[in-house]
Design a protein around this motif. Structure first.
Motif, PDB file in Angstrom:
ATOM      1  N   GLY A 126     -51.555  49.703  43.236  1.00 24.27           N
ATOM      2  CA  GLY A 126     -50.802  49.138  42.132  1.00 24.27           C
ATOM      3  C   GLY A 126     -49.943  47.954  42.502  1.00 24.27           C
ATOM      4  N   GLU A 127     -49.964  47.559  43.766  1.00 31.31           N
ATOM      5  CA  GLU A 127     -49.146  46.439  44.216  1.00 31.31           C
ATOM      6  C   GLU A 127     -49.848  45.111  43.975  1.00 31.31           C
ATOM      7  OE1 GLU A 127     -46.702  45.172  48.258  1.00 31.31           O
ATOM      8  OE2 GLU A 127     -48.515  46.393  48.471  1.00 31.31           O
ATOM      9  N   VAL A 128     -49.054  44.081  43.657  1.00 30.57           N
ATOM     10  CA  VAL A 128     -49.553  42.705  43.645  1.00 30.57           C
ATOM     11  C   VAL A 128     -49.053  42.058  44.933  1.00 30.57           C
ATOM     12  CG1 VAL A 128     -49.594  40.491  42.465  1.00 30.57           C
ATOM     13  CG2 VAL A 128     -49.505  42.609  41.130  1.00 30.57           C
ATOM     14  N   LEU A 129     -49.955  41.919  45.884  1.00 26.94           N
ATOM     15  CA  LEU A 129     -49.636  41.327  47.181  1.00 26.94           C
ATOM     16  C   LEU A 129     -50.140  39.899  47.196  1.00 26.94           C
ATOM     17  CD1 LEU A 129     -48.679  42.001  50.223  1.00 26.94           C
ATOM     18  CD2 LEU A 129     -51.119  41.950  50.689  1.00 26.94           C
ATOM     19  N   VAL A 130     -49.270  38.958  47.514  1.00 20.47           N
ATOM     20  CA  VAL A 130     -49.657  37.551  47.590  1.00 20.47           C
ATOM     21  C   VAL A 130     -49.549  37.085  49.038  1.00 20.47           C
ATOM     22  CG1 VAL A 130     -49.175  35.202  46.829  1.00 20.47           C
ATOM     23  CG2 VAL A 130     -48.937  37.098  45.220  1.00 20.47           C
ATOM     24  N   ILE A 131     -50.604  36.440  49.520  1.00 18.58           N
ATOM     25  CA  ILE A 131     -50.665  35.952  50.898  1.00 18.58           C
ATOM     26  C   ILE A 131     -50.537  34.438  50.881  1.00 18.58           C
ATOM     27  CG2 ILE A 131     -52.051  35.833  52.998  1.00 18.58           C
ATOM     28  CD1 ILE A 131     -53.487  38.378  52.037  1.00 18.58           C
ATOM     29  N   VAL A 132     -49.565  33.918  51.647  1.00 17.08           N
ATOM     30  CA  VAL A 132     -49.370  32.471  51.750  1.00 17.08           C
ATOM     31  C   VAL A 132     -49.458  32.058  53.213  1.00 17.08           C
ATOM     32  CG1 VAL A 132     -47.926  32.386  49.684  1.00 17.08           C
ATOM     33  CG2 VAL A 132     -46.840  32.649  51.927  1.00 17.08           C
TER      34      VAL A 132
ATOM     35  N   ASP B   1     -45.293  41.296  43.945  1.00 20.47           N
ATOM     36  CA  ASP B   1     -44.346  42.347  44.309  1.00 20.47           C
ATOM     37  C   ASP B   1     -43.896  42.142  45.752  1.00 20.47           C
ATOM     38  OD1 ASP B   1     -44.567  43.840  41.858  1.00 20.47           O
ATOM     39  OD2 ASP B   1     -46.527  44.519  42.556  1.00 20.47           O
ATOM     40  N   ARG B   2     -44.824  41.586  46.548  1.00 21.67           N
ATOM     41  CA  ARG B   2     -44.520  41.316  47.956  1.00 21.67           C
ATOM     42  C   ARG B   2     -45.325  40.100  48.394  1.00 21.67           C
ATOM     43  NH1 ARG B   2     -46.704  44.380  52.896  1.00 21.67           N
ATOM     44  NH2 ARG B   2     -47.914  45.432  51.288  1.00 21.67           N
ATOM     45  N   VAL B   3     -44.665  39.213  49.132  1.00 19.96           N
ATOM     46  CA  VAL B   3     -45.322  38.032  49.685  1.00 19.96           C
ATOM     47  C   VAL B   3     -45.431  38.208  51.191  1.00 19.96           C
ATOM     48  CG1 VAL B   3     -45.253  35.528  49.987  1.00 19.96           C
ATOM     49  CG2 VAL B   3     -44.393  36.548  47.863  1.00 19.96           C
ATOM     50  N   VAL B   4     -46.640  38.002  51.715  1.00 14.88           N
ATOM     51  CA  VAL B   4     -46.881  38.060  53.154  1.00 14.88           C
ATOM     52  C   VAL B   4     -47.185  36.654  53.643  1.00 14.88           C
ATOM     53  CG1 VAL B   4     -48.521  38.841  54.917  1.00 14.88           C
ATOM     54  CG2 VAL B   4     -47.647  40.452  53.224  1.00 14.88           C
ATOM     55  N   VAL B   5     -46.484  36.238  54.690  1.00 12.23           N
ATOM     56  CA  VAL B   5     -46.695  34.934  55.296  1.00 12.23           C
ATOM     57  C   VAL B   5     -47.595  35.097  56.514  1.00 12.23           C
ATOM     58  CG1 VAL B   5     -45.605  32.956  56.436  1.00 12.23           C
ATOM     59  CG2 VAL B   5     -44.434  34.118  54.540  1.00 12.23           C
ATOM     60  N   LEU B   6     -48.754  34.425  56.509  1.00 14.52           N
ATOM     61  CA  LEU B   6     -49.600  34.357  57.696  1.00 14.52           C
ATOM     62  C   LEU B   6     -49.297  33.057  58.424  1.00 14.52           C
ATOM     63  CD1 LEU B   6     -53.206  35.573  56.751  1.00 14.52           C
ATOM     64  CD2 LEU B   6     -51.243  36.898  57.516  1.00 14.52           C
ATOM     65  N   ALA B   7     -49.217  33.134  59.741  1.00 14.14           N
ATOM     66  CA  ALA B   7     -48.926  31.943  60.528  1.00 14.14           C
ATOM     67  C   ALA B   7     -49.527  32.098  61.908  1.00 14.14           C
ATOM     68  CB  ALA B   7     -47.410  31.719  60.633  1.00 14.14           C
ATOM     69  N   GLY B   8     -49.680  30.969  62.596  1.00 17.31           N
ATOM     70  CA  GLY B   8     -50.143  30.986  63.977  1.00 17.31           C
ATOM     71  C   GLY B   8     -51.602  30.642  64.126  1.00 17.31           C
ATOM     72  N   LYS B   9     -51.985  30.391  65.355  1.00 19.36           N
ATOM     73  CA  LYS B   9     -53.363  30.146  65.743  1.00 19.36           C
ATOM     74  C   LYS B   9     -53.663  31.030  66.954  1.00 19.36           C
ATOM     75  CE  LYS B   9     -54.053  26.539  62.947  1.00 19.36           C
ATOM     76  NZ  LYS B   9     -55.054  26.496  61.873  1.00 19.36           N
ATOM     77  N   PRO B  10     -54.253  32.193  66.774  1.00 21.48           N
ATOM     78  CA  PRO B  10     -54.829  32.768  65.554  1.00 21.48           C
ATOM     79  C   PRO B  10     -53.762  33.300  64.598  1.00 21.48           C
ATOM     80  CG  PRO B  10     -55.016  34.314  67.351  1.00 21.48           C
ATOM     81  CD  PRO B  10     -54.479  33.055  67.956  1.00 21.48           C
TER      82      PRO B  10
END
Length: 252
Positions: free
Chosen positions: A35-41, A203-212
């Protein structure tokens, strides 16, 4: 938080071998609640869309585990909405929406009935008989969302679905998605470059970063819906996220 529907554990993904090997994701841990809306940036090339490809089965991880706990008896575990609508030009709108139901044991009449339910959900019930070329860009993307919803997925995956649209249409579709998720309780994993879009929807934002790429930060947004884009609290979260992205980019 409700039960997890998606779990990534120590996920890694690489392409090629030897000196040509490119590592896209490494050591990634992430859980998505039902039921979560997870957004990945994150920046381009960090692996945001790759995560969706892993979930839908279009890419195989090199290491780690992926667990999807779909509801018992659900018709389809997941459906993916792409950046472009990918409608079949030789099919009317209703038959484009019904496309994903073919091969599932339903009659043509039953498939069309399900398709019309999907079109009603996105506000396009009166356009069922049109051809794709007769639709605006926003309408075509709504049809793509209806097609994904028609197969009744447990999880809706969305890969920058509004990025090619003008700002007015994009904001309208963001409002539509808020309404749909409130109405259906659907679990959504949404990828975007747009921080304002992220805080409006998530509902929650996840930040992806880095190489990898790996999870660098998470921000939970406990503001009421529907959200107003110019709300001071929402804008403060957007500024926090932009600062986090800049800081992570400088570090990595």
């Amino acid at each position: 938080m409700s039960e997890p529907v998606i779990e990534f554990r120590d996920l890694g993904l690489a392409y090629g071998q030897g000196e040509a090997r490119t590592v896209i994701l490494a050591g990634l841990d992430l859980t998505v609640a039902r039921g979560e809306v997870l957004v990945i940036v994150g920046e381009s090339g960090v692996g945001k869309s790759t995560l969706l490809r892993v979930l839908i089965g279009l890419a195989r991880p090199s290491s780690g585990t992926v667990r999807v706990a779909a509801r018992p008896g659900c018709r389809t575990p997941m459906a993916l909405v792409f950046q472009d609508a990918r409608l079949l030009p030789w099919r009317r709108v209703v038959d484009n929406v019904a496309f994903g139901l073919e091969g599932g044991g339903l009659s043509k009449a039953e498939r069309r009935a399900e398709a019309r339910k999907g079109l009603a959900l996105v506000g396009l019930a009166d356009l069922a008989g049109r051809w794709p070329h007769q639709l605006s860009g926003g309408q075509r993307q709504r049809v793509a969302i209806a097609r994904a919803l028609a197969v009744e997925p447990d999880v809706l995956l969305m890969d920058e679905p509004f990025s090619a649209l003008d700002s007015f249409t994009r904001e309208g579709l963001q409002d539509e998605l808020q309404r749909i998720t409130a109405q259906t309780g659907k679990t959504v994993v949404f990828v975007t470059h747009d921080i304002d879009e992220a805080v409006t929807l998530a509902d929650r934002v996840v930040v992806l970063a880095g190489k990898p790429g790996r999870v660098a930060a998470e921000v939970r947004i406990d503001l009421p819906r529907p959200r107003k884009r110019r709300d001071d609290a929402l804008q403060a979260i957007a500024r926090q996220l932009r600062a986090e992205l800049s800081r992570r980019s400088a570090e990595l």
